[in-house]
Design a protein around this motif. Sequence first.
Motif, mmCIF file in Angstrom:
data_model
loop_
_atom_site.group_PDB
_atom_site.id
_atom_site.type_symbol
_atom_site.label_atom_id
_atom_site.label_comp_id
_atom_site.label_asym_id
_atom_site.label_seq_id
_atom_site.Cartn_x
_atom_site.Cartn_y
_atom_site.Cartn_z
ATOM 1 N N PRO A 1 -9.814 114.184 -4.660
ATOM 2 C CA PRO A 1 -9.624 113.384 -5.969
ATOM 3 C C PRO A 1 -8.917 113.703 -6.903
ATOM 4 N N HIS A 2 -7.885 113.227 -7.566
ATOM 5 C CA HIS A 2 -7.114 113.699 -8.505
ATOM 6 C C HIS A 2 -6.775 112.668 -9.448
ATOM 7 N N GLU A 3 -6.529 113.173 -10.732
ATOM 8 C CA GLU A 3 -6.261 112.164 -11.790
ATOM 9 C C GLU A 3 -5.037 111.414 -11.726
ATOM 10 N N SER A 4 -4.011 111.788 -10.847
ATOM 11 C CA SER A 4 -2.893 110.903 -10.483
ATOM 12 C C SER A 4 -3.326 109.492 -9.693
ATOM 13 N N GLN A 5 -4.496 109.365 -9.299
ATOM 14 C CA GLN A 5 -5.153 108.136 -8.409
ATOM 15 C C GLN A 5 -5.892 107.461 -9.438
ATOM 16 N N PHE A 6 -5.969 107.713 -10.809
ATOM 17 C CA PHE A 6 -6.971 106.885 -11.651
ATOM 18 C C PHE A 6 -6.307 105.568 -12.032
ATOM 19 N N ASN A 7 -7.352 104.859 -12.200
ATOM 20 C CA ASN A 7 -7.081 103.443 -12.828
ATOM 21 C C ASN A 7 -7.103 103.690 -14.304
ATOM 22 N N PRO A 8 -6.890 102.479 -14.831
ATOM 23 C CA PRO A 8 -6.858 102.699 -16.496
ATOM 24 C C PRO A 8 -8.176 102.944 -17.148
ATOM 25 N N ILE A 9 -9.352 103.115 -16.483
ATOM 26 C CA ILE A 9 -10.609 103.540 -17.235
ATOM 27 C C ILE A 9 -10.776 104.830 -16.655
ATOM 28 N N GLY A 10 -10.027 105.713 -15.901
ATOM 29 C CA GLY A 10 -10.161 107.097 -15.824
ATOM 30 C C GLY A 10 -11.252 107.510 -14.443
ATOM 31 N N THR A 11 -11.233 106.581 -13.756
ATOM 32 C CA THR A 11 -11.887 106.789 -12.144
ATOM 33 C C THR A 11 -11.026 106.537 -11.211
ATOM 34 N N VAL A 12 -10.902 107.192 -9.927
ATOM 35 C CA VAL A 12 -10.252 106.991 -8.865
ATOM 36 C C VAL A 12 -9.906 105.478 -8.471
ATOM 37 N N HIS A 13 -8.834 104.877 -8.558
ATOM 38 C CA HIS A 13 -8.706 103.508 -8.313
ATOM 39 C C HIS A 13 -9.174 103.086 -6.931
ATOM 40 N N GLY A 14 -9.857 101.803 -6.858
ATOM 41 C CA GLY A 14 -10.438 101.407 -5.648
ATOM 42 C C GLY A 14 -9.498 101.151 -4.431
ATOM 43 N N GLY A 15 -8.153 100.763 -4.780
ATOM 44 C CA GLY A 15 -7.093 100.800 -3.906
ATOM 45 C C GLY A 15 -7.007 102.054 -3.004
ATOM 46 N N PRO B 1 0.880 111.434 8.304
ATOM 47 C CA PRO B 1 1.691 110.374 7.814
ATOM 48 C C PRO B 1 1.838 110.341 6.335
ATOM 49 N N PRO B 2 2.996 109.805 5.770
ATOM 50 C CA PRO B 2 3.219 109.997 4.180
ATOM 51 C C PRO B 2 2.071 109.598 3.348
ATOM 52 N N VAL B 3 1.387 108.644 4.018
ATOM 53 C CA VAL B 3 0.394 108.069 2.922
ATOM 54 C C VAL B 3 -0.715 109.092 2.915
ATOM 55 N N ALA B 4 -0.994 109.981 3.701
ATOM 56 C CA ALA B 4 -2.046 110.966 3.495
ATOM 57 C C ALA B 4 -1.465 112.041 2.595
ATOM 58 N N LYS B 5 -0.256 112.407 2.585
ATOM 59 C CA LYS B 5 0.212 113.497 1.683
ATOM 60 C C LYS B 5 0.135 112.757 0.228
ATOM 61 N N LEU B 6 0.687 111.508 0.033
ATOM 62 C CA LEU B 6 0.702 110.877 -1.043
ATOM 63 C C LEU B 6 -0.768 110.847 -1.730
ATOM 64 N N LEU B 7 -1.794 110.385 -0.952
ATOM 65 C CA LEU B 7 -3.184 110.121 -1.433
ATOM 66 C C LEU B 7 -3.842 111.330 -1.479
ATOM 67 N N GLY B 8 -3.479 112.191 -0.871
ATOM 68 C CA GLY B 8 -4.339 113.539 -0.822
ATOM 69 C C GLY B 8 -5.331 113.769 0.120
ATOM 70 N N PHE B 9 -5.305 113.263 1.327
ATOM 71 C CA PHE B 9 -6.515 113.315 2.159
ATOM 72 C C PHE B 9 -5.741 114.061 3.622
ATOM 73 N N ASP B 10 -6.547 114.805 4.211
ATOM 74 C CA ASP B 10 -6.262 115.775 5.423
ATOM 75 C C ASP B 10 -7.216 115.186 6.640
ATOM 76 N N PHE B 11 -6.666 115.441 7.675
ATOM 77 C CA PHE B 11 -7.389 115.396 8.886
ATOM 78 C C PHE B 11 -8.241 116.495 9.227
ATOM 79 N N ILE B 12 -9.488 116.223 9.410
ATOM 80 C CA ILE B 12 -10.639 117.290 9.616
ATOM 81 C C ILE B 12 -10.683 117.229 11.375
ATOM 82 N N ARG B 13 -11.061 116.093 11.892
ATOM 83 C CA ARG B 13 -11.377 116.032 13.160
ATOM 84 C C ARG B 13 -11.289 114.509 13.857
ATOM 85 N N ALA B 14 -10.946 114.666 14.973
ATOM 86 C CA ALA B 14 -10.608 113.222 15.717
ATOM 87 C C ALA B 14 -11.242 113.489 17.196
ATOM 88 N N GLU B 15 -12.297 112.590 17.271
ATOM 89 C CA GLU B 15 -13.031 112.534 18.600
ATOM 90 C C GLU B 15 -12.905 111.027 19.073
#
Length: 170
Positions: free
Chosen positions: A69-83, A45-59
Motif C-alpha cells: 500500500p502507498h499513499e498514491s493509492q489514497f482516496n479523499p479520506i486518506g485510505t487506499v481506494h476501494g477500486g 502486466p502494467p497494472v501490477a506495476k502501476l498499483l504496486g503488486f508482485d507475483f509470489i506464486r502460481a499453482e
Amino acid sequence: MTAEQKTERTLTVQWDDPMTGARAALDLSGLDYLQAMADGRLPAPPVAKLLGFDFIRAEKGEVEFAFHPHESQFNPIGTVHGGVISTLLDSAMGCSVHSTLPQGKAYTTLELKVNFVRAVLPANGKLICRGKVIHAGGRMATAEGHLQDEAGKLYAHATTTCMIFDTPAR
C-alpha cells in the motif's frame, strides 16, 4: 494551506511492453504463463506495476500476490481506494482461474463482489492477496480472494464468476 500540504509528491511507473506477455499467453497453458511471470521470464502486466503488486506464486487453482500500500493509492479520506483493492482481488481471482486453463483458452470477469473489512494503509506493511478457484467448468468458473496481512488479519475478501472462452486464432 500548510507547507506540508503544498509538498508535491511524484510516482514514476515503468513497465515492459504488455504485448510481449499477451503474445506468449497464446502459446502456453494458463499455469505455465503465470509461472513464467512469477519467475520473471515474462514481464508483469502494467497494472501490477502501476498499483504496486508482485507475483509470489502460481499453482493450479491458486495464486498469491504481495501488495505494498502507498499513499498514491489514497482516496479523499486518506485510505487506499476501494477500486485499487477491488482490482487487486479481481487480478488474483482471475489469475487463479487462468491457472486452470489449457493452452487456447482464456477468461474474463463477469461478476465481482468485494467485502471491505478494514481500512488499508501504508502502515499495514506488505499485504498478501490470495486467489483460489472454487469451481472450474468448461464455460464458467468461480473463485474467491482474500487480502490479509502477514499475521493473517483480513482486510477484504471477494468472489468472482468468470467466463471461459477459446482464444482467437492467430
